[in-house]
Design an enzyme around this catalytic site. Sequence first.
Site, PDB file in Angstrom:
ATOM      1  N   TYR A 483      -2.679   4.589  -9.283  1.00 42.26           N
ATOM      2  CA  TYR A 483      -2.009   3.397  -8.758  1.00 42.26           C
ATOM      3  C   TYR A 483      -1.037   2.841  -9.792  1.00 42.26           C
ATOM      4  O   TYR A 483       0.170   2.905  -9.623  1.00 42.26           O
ATOM      5  CB  TYR A 483      -3.041   2.344  -8.345  1.00 42.26           C
ATOM      6  CG  TYR A 483      -2.422   1.149  -7.661  1.00 42.26           C
ATOM      7  CD1 TYR A 483      -2.037   1.229  -6.328  1.00 42.26           C
ATOM      8  CD2 TYR A 483      -2.213  -0.038  -8.344  1.00 42.26           C
ATOM      9  CE1 TYR A 483      -1.449   0.144  -5.693  1.00 42.26           C
ATOM     10  CE2 TYR A 483      -1.637  -1.130  -7.719  1.00 42.26           C
ATOM     11  CZ  TYR A 483      -1.246  -1.039  -6.398  1.00 42.26           C
ATOM     12  OH  TYR A 483      -0.661  -2.112  -5.780  1.00 42.26           O
ATOM     13  N   SER A 563       0.872   2.508  -1.386  1.00 45.87           N
ATOM     14  CA  SER A 563       1.604   1.289  -1.713  1.00 45.87           C
ATOM     15  C   SER A 563       2.357   1.495  -3.027  1.00 45.87           C
ATOM     16  O   SER A 563       3.226   2.356  -3.116  1.00 45.87           O
ATOM     17  CB  SER A 563       0.633   0.105  -1.766  1.00 45.87           C
ATOM     18  OG  SER A 563       1.319  -1.111  -1.766  1.00 45.87           O
ATOM     19  N   ASP A 648       2.926  -2.459   9.448  1.00 47.20           N
ATOM     20  CA  ASP A 648       2.845  -2.717   8.018  1.00 47.20           C
ATOM     21  C   ASP A 648       3.920  -3.727   7.643  1.00 47.20           C
ATOM     22  O   ASP A 648       5.092  -3.382   7.504  1.00 47.20           O
ATOM     23  CB  ASP A 648       3.025  -1.421   7.223  1.00 47.20           C
ATOM     24  CG  ASP A 648       2.714  -1.603   5.739  1.00 47.20           C
ATOM     25  OD1 ASP A 648       2.621  -2.767   5.294  1.00 47.20           O
ATOM     26  OD2 ASP A 648       2.564  -0.600   5.042  1.00 47.20           O
ATOM     27  N   HIS A 683      -0.943  -2.061   6.605  1.00 46.84           N
ATOM     28  CA  HIS A 683      -0.925  -1.530   5.246  1.00 46.84           C
ATOM     29  C   HIS A 683      -2.240  -0.853   4.872  1.00 46.84           C
ATOM     30  O   HIS A 683      -2.302  -0.142   3.871  1.00 46.84           O
ATOM     31  CB  HIS A 683      -0.622  -2.662   4.264  1.00 46.84           C
ATOM     32  CG  HIS A 683      -0.113  -2.205   2.946  1.00 46.84           C
ATOM     33  ND1 HIS A 683       1.022  -1.431   2.810  1.00 46.84           N
ATOM     34  CD2 HIS A 683      -0.591  -2.389   1.690  1.00 46.84           C
ATOM     35  CE1 HIS A 683       1.220  -1.170   1.524  1.00 46.84           C
ATOM     36  NE2 HIS A 683       0.257  -1.744   0.827  1.00 46.84           N
TER      37      HIS A 683
END
Length: 714
Positions: A483, A563, A648, A683
């Site tokens: 991430y 994301s 989203d 999302h």
Amino acid sequence: MKPPYIYLCFCAMNIQAFAAAPGAPASYPAAPTDNTVDHYFGTAVPDPFRPLENDTAATTLAWVEAENAVTRGYLDAIPFRGKLRERLSALNNYTKKGLPSRENDGKYYFSVNDGLRNQSVVYRSDNPDGTGAEVFLDPNTLSDDGTVALTGLFQSRDGRYTAYTISRSGSDWTEIYVLDTATGKLLPDHIEWAKFTGAAWHGDGFYYSAYARPEAGKEFSNANEYHKVYYHRLGTPQEADAVIYENPAEPLHFHTADVTAGEGFLVITGSGAGNGNSLYVKNLKQPDAPFVTIEPSQDQIIEVVEALPGGTLLAYTGIGAPNYRLVEIDPAAPAQQNWKEIVAERPDAVLKGVAPSQDKLVLIYDKDAANRLYIADAADGRNMREIALPAPGTVDVSASRKYPEVFYSFTSFVHPTSIYAYDKTTDASSLLYSPVPEGFDPARYTTEQVFYTSADGTRVPMFITYRSDLKPDGTNPVYLYGYGGFNIALGPSFNPNRLLWLENGGIYAQANLRGGSEYGEAWHEAGTKQQKLNVFNDFIAAAEWLIANGWTKPGLLTIEGGSNGGLLVGACTNMRPDLFAVAIPRVGVMDMMRYHLFTIGWNWAHDYGTSADSPEMAAYLLGYSPLHNISNDGTPYPAIMVTTADHDDRVVPAHSFKYAATLQAADTGDAPKLIRIDSKAGHGAGKPIAKVMDEWADIYSFIYHNLGINPTEK
């Protein structure tokens, strides 16, 4: 009903033909284009797929339908997909329980999913172990397809009422309803177009945050501006709600409200312009009291934990402490030099959370990306002692100043989330619930933590989980996840869908990249703005370490992230396409030049910077933006499946739309470049379990097919 012209547009679309490798689609739909060219401090940047930003246009809807037809045709033809979906269903079919919380009515509330329900059900009981429980709220009754998710419960101080928040189809838009707690009867109160909010009770109503009603047809794409705090009095219409706090000079700031126990203080936090938040408090015992500024800037995190008996506030903060600390603040003398330190910053661990429990504080620390749990005296942080955990993992705590109980949950890569009760007097934990997925034996698997060196010499941790009988001989498929952003740490956690990968001989690697909070604010800052390349270099170094140390080879290495992690995957694929066989960028931020123009994208500027900041910042963003750095010279790319969803409104689908269209139009070799566009989903949060399993069946099918592995062959 779908307008008939969409079907006509689909039939009339041109198709771009490509030479197809075995198993790859022979052609991709042509996306709508125009001649848009943007200029950033004199640099011209074409954006030919700009029409795809209009997600409600007929041409965009037709392209989405055509892309999904190509993707479904590809995935549904994979012969083992059906068996993978069946196995995922079996792996998910076990009872999962949430952390109990004793609420103001004295009852214990907790969530349960008894297997494959789309949404977990909220129960309540008079007993801490949950015996004699009754259903309090079943979100599965709120929609026919499980796409309405419960996002929060908020009980009034006297326990008489309970507000609950929901999300529809995965959107960040929030609706608030109110129940009579004792009877479960739904009251007429209904709040719409709220966002990033709970319900903070005071008197006979509650505070919440909301935006003005958005433009019809642009609910999920237009920028959100002027977040306000309102007060809703029960029994009155939303139109009568009073604005309690706003900042018209800063339309891009968030403003959220909380009320301390005893309804002593209204607490307002402002965010959106920095790495932290501003903080203002108002004494509710004095109706005409002004807001007192505790912290005007948004440079660091400062959060009120609770109001203390003497009228002071206990606060968690990174101000003056990159690894965080607890301080006592007197609103009558709020200057920092007057703060009293309760729990000092530790140099060897990061304070992640605190839960008061009568005369104690339960503290969560992070050390080398795994949680540690401690208890200390509430008055001065003394007599700190560690609560033993089963293994390196991740914990959450439920406790309050009002009640004696302390509950905590524990999970790791091979430990499903278990629930414990902790006795402060005996310093002992008792297991309340530990699920056992059918056919899963944690003893068959091993997790180890390694440390590798990134490009600039930084030491980076990584967890590796695998079946214990595997040896690192270079022939193992590896799934590398990361991430690296927004001060978010990746800790060990259990995912039943991951078991499918592990039980079939796959290795799961999770890299703790800079940009997260694993080592405090310094670790976060090292992965932001014009240091963002550190994050990508950390991820690439993880892949190189796995290859160099015999865990895998490029032809068996998959990378995935969502994301900000989707940005990570897209950027690293452009930088080192030779390292990976498969890339799965999920709901990613792919257009770094325009991300700040949609919904709440402006809120990410403190991590990314924006293309409007300076020539240097614009050039830096352009240099790694996934959309703008796709090769078009025949360089072979890995097989790529982009994922997004129509609702989203966090990272709008236009990011993935334009990225996928650019990939498909470029010369990047013969591996497939697909996009999977989910419907009635957002999302990721609150997605019904059926949709979750469908998505994982598609992801794993795509990965295995492109690695040349049939996981159903024994």
